[in-house]
Design an enzyme around this catalytic site. Structure first.
Site, mmCIF file in Angstrom:
data_model
loop_
_atom_site.group_PDB
_atom_site.id
_atom_site.type_symbol
_atom_site.label_atom_id
_atom_site.label_comp_id
_atom_site.label_asym_id
_atom_site.label_seq_id
_atom_site.Cartn_x
_atom_site.Cartn_y
_atom_site.Cartn_z
ATOM 1 N N THR A 98 96.152 61.413 123.495
ATOM 2 C CA THR A 98 95.045 60.510 123.184
ATOM 3 C C THR A 98 93.726 61.247 122.952
ATOM 4 O O THR A 98 93.040 60.999 121.960
ATOM 5 C CB THR A 98 94.868 59.477 124.308
ATOM 6 O OG1 THR A 98 96.064 58.702 124.423
ATOM 7 C CG2 THR A 98 93.704 58.544 124.023
ATOM 8 N N ASP A 120 99.072 51.524 123.723
ATOM 9 C CA ASP A 120 99.598 52.714 124.397
ATOM 10 C C ASP A 120 100.146 52.361 125.776
ATOM 11 O O ASP A 120 101.238 52.783 126.147
ATOM 12 C CB ASP A 120 98.500 53.762 124.516
ATOM 13 C CG ASP A 120 98.997 55.072 125.116
ATOM 14 O OD1 ASP A 120 99.781 55.768 124.448
ATOM 15 O OD2 ASP A 120 98.605 55.404 126.250
ATOM 16 N N HIS A 161 98.386 59.087 117.872
ATOM 17 C CA HIS A 161 99.705 59.716 118.002
ATOM 18 C C HIS A 161 100.749 58.621 117.858
ATOM 19 O O HIS A 161 100.412 57.431 117.816
ATOM 20 C CB HIS A 161 99.876 60.424 119.354
ATOM 21 C CG HIS A 161 99.572 59.559 120.538
ATOM 22 N ND1 HIS A 161 100.402 58.540 120.960
ATOM 23 C CD2 HIS A 161 98.508 59.542 121.391
ATOM 24 C CE1 HIS A 161 99.874 57.946 122.015
ATOM 25 N NE2 HIS A 161 98.718 58.517 122.291
ATOM 26 N N HIS A 198 104.826 60.560 124.463
ATOM 27 C CA HIS A 198 104.472 61.274 123.235
ATOM 28 C C HIS A 198 103.948 62.649 123.606
ATOM 29 O O HIS A 198 103.873 63.002 124.771
ATOM 30 C CB HIS A 198 103.400 60.485 122.481
ATOM 31 C CG HIS A 198 102.252 60.081 123.356
ATOM 32 N ND1 HIS A 198 101.169 60.888 123.609
ATOM 33 C CD2 HIS A 198 102.055 58.943 124.085
ATOM 34 C CE1 HIS A 198 100.339 60.262 124.441
ATOM 35 N NE2 HIS A 198 100.855 59.091 124.751
#
Length: 549
Positions: free
Chosen positions: A83, A309, A357, A490
């Site tokens: 992030t 997220d 992302h 991620h």
């Protein structure tokens, strides 16, 4: 006489050409929208745009695609995809190797401790009794496109940042922002900031917090549509999703008022689709109260939707929760565009939308359908590396830190012991590659000395800061993560983490699309070129000519 006539005609032609040239030069070679809105959707894979396409309305994502420009092959060009680095790279137009935000949290080699990318103890919270406001962008070493707009307009163009996550607001807004606001949960449920920006909240923010407008979202999170229509997702109840505290299964509905008692009060809103709606509410209030885009001096509003997220981490890429979150976010995007039409005017503002992302499918789910994937325990690896260093070089203390898939060595101790840094680096690389889940490993010397031209090595080099990164860096196999058996994460350079949407919309933007590869670092230069301002001072990306020419 004939020669005189030719000279007369030639002079006349040159005079008319001069008039034409003067006429052309009076037109500015750039667009001057009244407002630029930069939207980052945290953890948005590109295929969320296509997977849910038929379920989106006409006024949100579809409007941006149909009336704007869609970069279909847009990627992050560095590792790690987190992030903090993501938001910094989008808005600075460069990679962590230049802007310095190498991760959300990273090891400070000088202070020999972990630090947070936006943390700054020199400042205090404004609007909260907690330490959640002890923040600033000081670890980001370069300017953002919003910083450059502030400089270009002699600080008359405003910049406001809004996100649930502090780093999602602070880093995009840049160093010279008028304000950056983020959310604090618990029993407060407020939008707050830092003394880096101001000593007290503006009256409109105080009044907004006083109204406790977030209470309306402490209700049941129910599906937007009938459960049987969520065909783009897996089963609502499955073993690949995390279970919220206070529930027995990860299924709808979620009674948020009741669940908030076991999930830190208002903080539970982060992990629901409503987190995006309350972000939209506050961003639209900022748009109105700060009078953004009402004059001819370009302002910036940077918004990051963080809840996508949180939901992805909790429930995974393939969950019904993710699908419902994006269907609701689509309506929030529509709300933003509608208010921009009303306040700023159609065709008088510019919007870009991207992500910081992507995310991997839950590895345990991939394994269940016979796709290679897996998990590894980084703590066990760290212990093994310490034992190896003790056996081979005489001390486990040679390893100072292991984080973000990097190993940091104690160079002072190495010198005192009469050892060679490069010998230890190469030995660690060889040892790490003995593990089955490893894809590759590299020493710092290799990354710095070899001129890579393609592959993951280029991404590693772009993410490597000589001042802040480690001595050895390793890459896991595709689909292998260090995480729980439920939910998504991620951080890699694999396509599921690098391929994200990039949409441009509004004034100065061409209508169309491209499948030519673009990089996340091209966004800030594209907006800079559109505005006719200087690029961010560390920018390495290039303007996307098809978007604005």
């Amino acid at each position: 006489m004939k020669h005189l006539m030719v000279r007369f005609l030639l002079a006349g032609a040159l005079f008319l050409c001069g008039l034409n040239l003067n006429s052309q030069s009076s037109e500015a070679p750039f667009e001057n929208p009244k407002l630029v809105v930069g939207i980052v959707v945290d953890q948005m894979r590109y295929d969320y745009l296509t997977r849910f396409w038929n379920r989106y309305g006409d006024g949100g994502f579809k409007r941006m695609v149909n009336e704007g420009f869609n970069c279909k092959n847009n990627h992050f060009n560095y590792i790690p995809t987190y992030t903090g680095p993501g938001h910094a790279s989008v808005h600075t137009g460069t990679t962590p190797s230049v802007h310095g935000v190498i991760s959300n949290n990273f090891f400070d080699k000088r202070k020999k401790k972990m630090v947070y990318c936006a943390g700054d103890d020199r400042y205090e919270s404004v609007g909260s009794k907690t330490d959640a406001g002890k923040m600033s962008p000081h670890r980001m070493l370069t300017t953002t496109v919003a910083d450059q707009n502030r400089l270009h307009t002699q600080m008359r163009g405003k910049t406001i940042g809004v996100a649930i996550k502090d780093r999602g607001s602070i880093l995009p807004a840049g160093h010279s922002a008028n304000a950056a606001y983020w959310f604090v949960g618990g029993d407060e449920g407020n939008w707050i900031t830092s003394t880096f920006y101001m000593d007290e909240l503006p009256n409109w923010v105080k009044q907004y917090n006083k109204k406790k407008s977030l209470k309306k979202y402490l209700k049941d999170w129910e599906l937007l549509y009938d459960i049987n229509t969520y065909e783009a997702s897996g089963l609502d109840n499955n073993k690949f999703e995390g279970v919220v505290k206070g529930k027995d299964t990860p299924v709808f509905p979620y009674g948020l008022k009741k669940l908030s008692k076991k999930n830190d009060g208002y903080s539970i809103l982060r992990t629901t689709a409503y987190g995006n709606s309350m972000t939209t509410d506050f961003a639209l209030e900022a748009l109105t109260q700060e009078a953004l885009g009402v004059d001819d001096i370009t302002d910036f509003l940077v918004v990051s939707f963080s809840s996508t997220d949180y939901v992805g981490h909790q429930f995974g890429v393939n969950s019904v929760e993710i699908e419902d979150t994006y269907l609701r976010l689509d309506k929030d995007i529509e709300r933003i565009l509608n208010q921009l039409d009303e306040q700023v005017g159609k065709g008088k503002y510019t919007v870009f939308l991207t992500a910081d992302h992507g995310a991997v499918h839950v590895p345990s789910y991939l394994q269940s359908v016979k796709i290679p994937a897996g998990y590894y325990d980084w703590r066990s690896l760290k212990s093994d590396m310490e034992m190896f260093l003790k056996a081979e070089f005489g001390s486990e203390k040679l390893l100072l830190n292991m984080s973000n898939a990097q190993l940091f060595l104690d160079h002072q101790l190495i010198k005192e012991m009469g050892l060679d840094v490069e010998d230890i680096q190469e030995a660690l690389v060889a040892k790490i590659l003995e593990y089955d889940y490893m894809h590759n490993a590299y020493s710092a010397e290799t990354l710095l000395e070899v001129n890579f031209t393609e592959g993951l090595e280029v991404a590693l080099k772009n993410g490597y800061s000589q001042m802040r990164s480690g001595d050895v860096i390793y890459v896991l196999n595709p689909g292998v993560i260090s995480y729980s058996m439920t939910g998504s994460t991620h951080g890699s350079g694999m396509k599921y983490d690098t391929h994200v949407p990039l949409l441009f919309f509004g004034q100065g933007i061409n209508q169309g699309s491209t499948t030519e590869k673009t990089n996340i670092t091209d966004i800030a230069p594209t907006i800079s070129a559109l505005l006719g301002i200087a690029f961010p001072n560390g920018a390495t990306g290039q303007p996307i000519s098809k978007v604005i020419d």
